[in-house]
Design a protein around this motif. Structure first.
Motif, PDB file in Angstrom:
ATOM      1  N   LEU A   1       0.867  -1.171   0.000  1.00  0.00           N
ATOM      2  CA  LEU A   1       0.000   0.000   0.000  1.00  0.00           C
ATOM      3  C   LEU A   1       0.907   1.226   0.000  1.00  0.00           C
ATOM      4  N   TYR A   2       0.811   1.991  -1.070  1.00  0.00           N
ATOM      5  CA  TYR A   2       1.578   3.233  -1.195  1.00  0.00           C
ATOM      6  C   TYR A   2       0.698   4.357  -0.676  1.00  0.00           C
ATOM      7  N   GLY A   3       1.136   5.002   0.392  1.00  0.00           N
ATOM      8  CA  GLY A   3       0.276   6.040   0.949  1.00  0.00           C
ATOM      9  C   GLY A   3       1.003   6.910   1.945  1.00  0.00           C
TER      10      GLY A   3
ATOM     11  N   ASP B   1       2.341  -4.282   3.087  1.00  0.00           N
ATOM     12  CA  ASP B   1       3.598  -3.555   3.307  1.00  0.00           C
ATOM     13  C   ASP B   1       3.318  -2.087   2.990  1.00  0.00           C
ATOM     14  N   PHE B   2       3.544  -1.249   3.999  1.00  0.00           N
ATOM     15  CA  PHE B   2       3.224   0.171   3.824  1.00  0.00           C
ATOM     16  C   PHE B   2       4.433   0.882   3.213  1.00  0.00           C
ATOM     17  N   VAL B   3       4.238   1.479   2.051  1.00  0.00           N
ATOM     18  CA  VAL B   3       5.326   2.218   1.402  1.00  0.00           C
ATOM     19  C   VAL B   3       4.965   3.703   1.485  1.00  0.00           C
ATOM     20  N   LEU B   4       5.785   4.447   2.214  1.00  0.00           N
ATOM     21  CA  LEU B   4       5.488   5.868   2.408  1.00  0.00           C
ATOM     22  C   LEU B   4       5.715   6.648   1.118  1.00  0.00           C
ATOM     23  N   VAL B   5       4.686   7.341   0.689  1.00  0.00           N
ATOM     24  CA  VAL B   5       4.821   8.331  -0.390  1.00  0.00           C
ATOM     25  C   VAL B   5       4.631   9.667   0.312  1.00  0.00           C
TER      26      VAL B   5
ATOM     27  N   PRO C   1      -3.933   6.963  -1.953  1.00  0.00           N
ATOM     28  CA  PRO C   1      -3.043   5.813  -2.022  1.00  0.00           C
ATOM     29  C   PRO C   1      -3.047   5.129  -3.390  1.00  0.00           C
ATOM     30  N   ALA C   2      -2.157   4.122  -3.488  1.00  0.00           N
ATOM     31  CA  ALA C   2      -2.192   3.166  -4.598  1.00  0.00           C
ATOM     32  C   ALA C   2      -1.904   1.802  -3.982  1.00  0.00           C
TER      33      ALA C   2
END
Ligand SMILES: N[C@@H](CCC(=O)N[C@@H](CS)C(=O)NCC(=O)O)C(=O)O
Length: 210
Positions: free
Chosen positions: A3-5, A27-31, A53-54
């Motif tokens: 999860l990109y957010g 898996d949290f991906v920080l944008v 998010p994406a």
């Protein structure tokens, strides 16, 4: 699954809440939207509108938070957040549409003149704030009438994606000192108290992310 957010993003929080309800983690991906990372080419490839998010589920890339909520509810094990029968499902969609069409645009108008104005160090416009509050009164009254009928949740006694969709905006209304829009409506306020106590939401909400 990735999860990109951003933890402060309302739309990211909806998806995190669904994941929490289902008992799953991505898996949290920080944008970092405070640094403009959402406009960078690698993120634009996932989310062409340059917002968060994406979701990337093993190569299946999805944008739009409400679509993610529905996808995750359908594909992950755990409690169902969507009713089984057509009428209740239609009711869920009705309340999501009310959130998207009337509640959130009014809430955002308020937030831009309060919380976000403070964050960006500019004064809020009182006239626009008044307009936002007036616009929010209608969907808030409709919700109040619904809950006055005795339902615990937006769709009878089942906590659904519809309930989740409102939470991040209401949390921010309180943070912006505009919580009277909710607390002045006692049945809506009771629902908010119930919903905001859910562990899934508390984990997704700002205070638990810091
Ligand atoms: N309709 C989109 C809206 C996404 C959205 O507005 N995201 C905000 C954060 S909640 C954002 O990324 N803002 C940064 C920007 O506009 O550049 C969705 O539901 O995913």
């Amino acid at each position: 699954m990735k999860l990109y957010g951003h933890p402060m993003s309302t739309c990211t929080r909806k998806v995190l809440t669904v994941l929490g309800e289902k008992g799953h983690k991505a898996d949290f991906v920080l944008v970092d939207i405070t640094k403009g990372e959402q406009k960078m080419p690698d993120h634009l490839a996932r989310q062409p509108f340059g917002v968060v998010p994406a979701l990337d589920d093993d190569g299946f890339v999805l944008f739009e938070s409400r679509a993610m909520c529905r996808y995750l509810d359908e594909t992950l094990s755990g409690p169902k957040l969507t009713p089984d029968n057509a009428k209740d499902r239609a009711r869920m969609e009705q309340w999501i549409s009310v959130e998207h069409s009337y509640f959130t645009p009014a809430a955002m108008k308020i937030l831009y003149q309060t919380l976000f104005a403070q964050m960006f160090g500019r004064p809020g416009d009182e006239g626009l704030l008044k307009e936002g509050r007036e616009a929010l009164a209608k969907p808030a009254d409709v919700l109040e009438k619904h809950f006055a009928g005795g339902s615990d949740w937006l769709v009878g006694n089942q906590f659904t994606i519809a309930d989740i969709c409102y939470l991040p905006y209401i949390e921010y209304l309180f943070a912006a000192g505009q919580g009277d829009l909710i607390t002045d409506r006692k049945h809506l306020a009771s629902w908010w108290n119930r919903a905001s106590e859910r562990k899934s939401w508390r984990v997704a909400a700002l205070k638990e992310q810091a």
